[in-house]
Design an enzyme around this catalytic site. Structure first.
Site, mmCIF file in Angstrom:
data_model
loop_
_atom_site.group_PDB
_atom_site.id
_atom_site.type_symbol
_atom_site.label_atom_id
_atom_site.label_comp_id
_atom_site.label_asym_id
_atom_site.label_seq_id
_atom_site.Cartn_x
_atom_site.Cartn_y
_atom_site.Cartn_z
ATOM 1 N N SER A 85 1.775 3.281 -3.374
ATOM 2 C CA SER A 85 1.390 4.270 -4.380
ATOM 3 C C SER A 85 -0.045 4.738 -4.206
ATOM 4 C CB SER A 85 1.530 3.656 -5.774
ATOM 5 O OG SER A 85 2.858 3.327 -6.038
ATOM 6 N N GLY A 137 0.823 -1.201 0.000
ATOM 7 C CA GLY A 137 0.000 0.000 0.000
ATOM 8 C C GLY A 137 0.857 1.252 0.000
ATOM 9 N N ASN A 183 13.390 3.577 -13.061
ATOM 10 C CA ASN A 183 14.834 3.653 -13.284
ATOM 11 C C ASN A 183 15.334 5.099 -13.314
ATOM 12 O OD1 ASN A 183 14.584 0.925 -13.359
ATOM 13 N ND2 ASN A 183 15.616 0.647 -15.334
ATOM 14 N N GLU A 193 14.171 -3.638 -1.040
ATOM 15 C CA GLU A 193 13.508 -3.921 -2.315
ATOM 16 C C GLU A 193 14.424 -3.587 -3.480
ATOM 17 O OE1 GLU A 193 9.290 -3.090 -4.555
ATOM 18 O OE2 GLU A 193 9.977 -1.632 -3.111
#
Lengths: 356, 384
Positions: free
Chosen positions: B128, B126, B367, B243
């Site tokens: 974005s 949860g 990126n 992550e």
């Protein structure tokens, strides 16, 4: 499993780095560029005083007898400082070659003490290189050439009196020559399969030595570029604060991060004379050349017009990176060699294939 | 420099290999973005946990093996070498798990971690929101304290796994006066709570890969808060670091794909060689997957010697996501006009992978954001 360097290797790197920072500033390199021979006897003597000329020379001849892994970090530093000298060819590649050929015993007696004390220079001719580097000052040229029957031979040719036609490189640190002289049995050390095996090993060692210097050059160009974009202001702020500029340099950093371990892996393959040595070496050469060329391209871009000048130091490192790309096998050579290794049934494919 | 694995590491590898040989499903599971496939994957996760393999780096008392990262790399190599099923609870195991271990209370660890390891709970992200994507600090969903509870209102989106998950972790603005990174609180929310609506979003592969989650006066116990109220950003950043780093995509997965690409190329070499850049792409796939592997062993070896991995881990995300795209693009070009046929057995996985690879440079921090992080935190360039 420990894919890092030991304390001695890191300490050697640190001392070489400190030494080169003080003794091999870009201004000195520019002075050496302007001399006729393009080499400095004083600089070579200082390398000897630092012990760098004796790294591969066995203890019996006044050196310390280190191996490929010990050279790895030193090679990066020699690239970082763009050293214009045949130190690597002399003290690493040709010295190792001489130590691995039984027939070179007399040559070892004669030349290795002089390599260690910094007064001898060695050079190598190999079919993969059309031109020979540093033949003009070489005491001995080790030449791999096809003999009368087509089989490869290894010759040790005295540098004195050797016919040479000099060629001018865009990189003033390179001193190239073609050696038109026919060779005969009087200088022959090896022929046939053993000559071929030594030629292959020498090619791989020299390629790894180029790869290490290319990654050092890439890091130097990145550092110069970071310094520049932090200083240079446009629109009232450092150009390094703009995303377009940041992303160029982040891409260079990424290339370097994923080329350096490949170089280290190739160094290990060389020292351990592994089955997949050729593929791992070609990979390293390709990856490091790609990183260095990217660093040059992005580096000159973020330097703006100043990067296109003779005055700004970036050019020295770019030129070195551009020409080393094709030294000891251009990309086509290494890509073809890698491709042949990877389409074979015993190719090192899949998880864990290239480790131990 | 020593590439030889210790006898303990070799024994670990042999044990993992034997267990996988006996337990990996003989036929591929259905896609985990379908109800049927999701349940198959959940059952597989439970089986992994039974063997102690749901997360080998977790401590033994929490259902892991207490492995170091080299053993983790070995496990991943063996796992991908036999094409074992894709993992479905990475949100929990890689993102929330480490956060709980670092910031959770003993009660929270006991309540959530063993169930997470067995996949009794499936976790959704949860983070974005419609107006908080790359700019995550713009989070606007609110958590208002009311006694021993928070009352949640707002909307999350792009919530991976939320369609079938039963729990969600995320950030909520608990201080209405705050802005940006301040005043956010990290909360764990059961997705069956009253006031929650999960609306699946159909991805371009036609499957329900993620969802919007709406919160309408949802009441959550204060005991579901990780860390202090208002400290959520710092708590979340610790997970984001994990992550972006090594764990999300192990190199073995890409080495396996590069190998399959070489096999595909060799089966179709004559046709493929009409375009020499295809062979180039096959070689590049091998080179870059090996480079990622070697860089991982390099990082892990440095960690073992006490170095810390910082923002340079952002280069990983860029590298593997671009590698994954490049490999699948090359495969599509080898397959040529057949590449669009979704039911062709030789095409199916490549096509699915090609579509999924499009998301790689976007999720887990685009990126572009990763490049900003590298430039600012590693190269030291000034913020814009």
């Amino acid at each position: 499993m420990d894919f890092t360097f030991n304390e001695d290797q890191v300490a050697l790197r640190d001392s070489v780095s400190r030494f080169l920072m003080n003794e091999a500033a870009p201004e000195l390199l520019r002075e050496i560029w302007e001399t006729g021979g393009g080499r400095s006897r004083e600089l070579r003597a200082k390398f000897a005083a630092q012990g760098m000329t004796g790294l591969s020379v066995p203890e019996a001849y006044g050196g310390v007898g280190l191996g490929d892994i010990d050279w790895a970090l030193v090679l990066e530093e020699l690239g970082y400082y763009a050293i214009p000298d045949s130190l690597v060819d002399t003290a690493y590649v040709a010295t190792t070659l001489m130590c691995q050929v039984d027939e070179a015993a007399a040559l070892r007696e004669q030349w290795l003490p002089k390599v260690a004390d910094g007064t001898a220079r060695l050079s190598i001719e190999h079919p993969v290189n059309p031109y020979v580097a540093d033949a003009h000052l070489a005491n001995v040229v080790f030449a791999f050439r096809a003999g009368a029957g087509g089989a490869l031979e290894l010759h040790a040719v005295p540098g004195a009196g050797l016919q040479r036609s000099s060629l001018t490189s865009i990189d003033a640190s390179r001193r190239l020559a073609a050696l038109p002289q026919k060779l005969n049995a009087s200088t022959r050390l090896l022929a046939g399969a053993r000559a071929q095996a030594m030629a292959d090993a020498t090619l791989d060692r020299a390629s790894v030595a180029v790869a290490g210097r290319l990654i050092g050059l890439a890091q130097r160009m990145l550092d110069l570029s970071v310094d520049h974009v932090a200083q240079r202001k446009q629109f009232g702020k450092p150009i390094g604060s703009f995303q377009a500029v940041k992303h160029h340099l982040a891409d260079v950093m990424t290339k370097i991060e994923f080329a350096r371990p490949v170089f280290y892996r190739a160094v290990l393959a060389l020292q351990r004379d592994e089955r997949h040595r050729a593929a791992l070496v070609s990979h390293a050469k390709l990856a490091c050349a790609d990183a260095a060329w990217t660093a040059a391209r992005k580096g000159i871009q973020v330097h703006g017009a100043s990067g296109y000048t003779w005055e700004v130091d970036l050019q020295m490192f770019m030129k070195r990176a551009w020409v080393l790309d094709a030294a000891w096998g251009d990309r086509a050579f290494h890509k073809a060699r890698l491709g042949e290794a990877l389409v074979r049934d015993d190719a090192p494919l899949g998880p864990a294939a290239t480790l131990s | 420099m020593d590439l030889d694995f210790t006898s303990q590491q070799q024994a670990f590898r042999a044990e993992v290999r034997a267990w996988l040989r006996d337990n990996v499903p003989k036929t591929p599971l259905a896609s985990y973005d379908t109800r049927e496939g999701f349940e198959q994957h959940r059952a597989w996760e439970a089986k992994l946990a039974e063997g102690g393999y749901s997360s080998v780096i977790w401590p033994k008392e929490l259902g892991g093996r207490g492995s170091d990262l080299i053993e983790w790399l070995i496990f991943e190599e063996e796992y991908h070498a036999v094409d074992a099923p894709m993992r479905v609870n990475q949100n929990g195991i890689l993102l929330l798990g480490p956060t709980l271990m670092e910031f959770g209370t003993d009660e929270q660890k006991a309540r959530f971690l063993p169930r997470m390891a067995r996949c009794d709970d499936m976790w959704a992200q949860g983070w974005s929101e419609p107006n908080a994507g790359s700019d995550m600090a713009a989070i606007a969903s609110r958590a208002v304290r009311d006694g021993a509870e928070y009352v949640l209102n707002g909307q999350k989106t792009w919530s991976t796994r939320a369609v079938f998950a039963n729990w969600l972790f995320g950030l909520f603005r608990s201080d209405p006066q705050s802005s940006r990174h301040q005043g956010l609180t990290y909360l764990l929310v059961p997705l069956d709570a009253v006031g929650i609506t999960v609306r699946p979003i159909r991805a371009l592969n036609g499957k329900q890969a993620f969802a919007e989650v709406f919160f309408d006066d949802v009441r959550v116990s204060v005991s579901n808060r990780i860390g202090e109220e208002g400290q959520g950003w710092n708590v979340a950043m610790a997970t984001a670091g994990f992550e972006r780093g090594l764990l999300l995509r192990s190199p073995a997965r890409f080495q396996r794909t590069a190998k399959r690409l070489m096999e595909l190329y060799r089966r179709h070499q004559q046709a493929a060689d009409r375009d020499p850049s295809i062979r180039d792409g096959v070689l590049k796939a091998w080179m870059d997957s090996e480079a990622y592997n070697l860089a991982s062993y390099h990082t892990v070896s440095r960690l073992a010697k006490g170095y810390r991995v910082g923002a340079e881990a952002s280069t990983n995300k860029i590298f593997w996501s671009e590698l994954d795209l490049q490999m699948h693009e090359t495969a599509m070009r080898i397959l040529g006009p057949r590449a669009e046929l979704v039911d062709d057995p030789e095409v199916h996985d490549w096509l699915e992978g090609f579509l999924f690879a499009q998301a790689g440079p976007i999720y887990a921090g685009t990126n572009e954001i990763q490049r900003n992080i590298i430039a600012e935190r590693v190269l030291g360039l000034p913020k814009s």
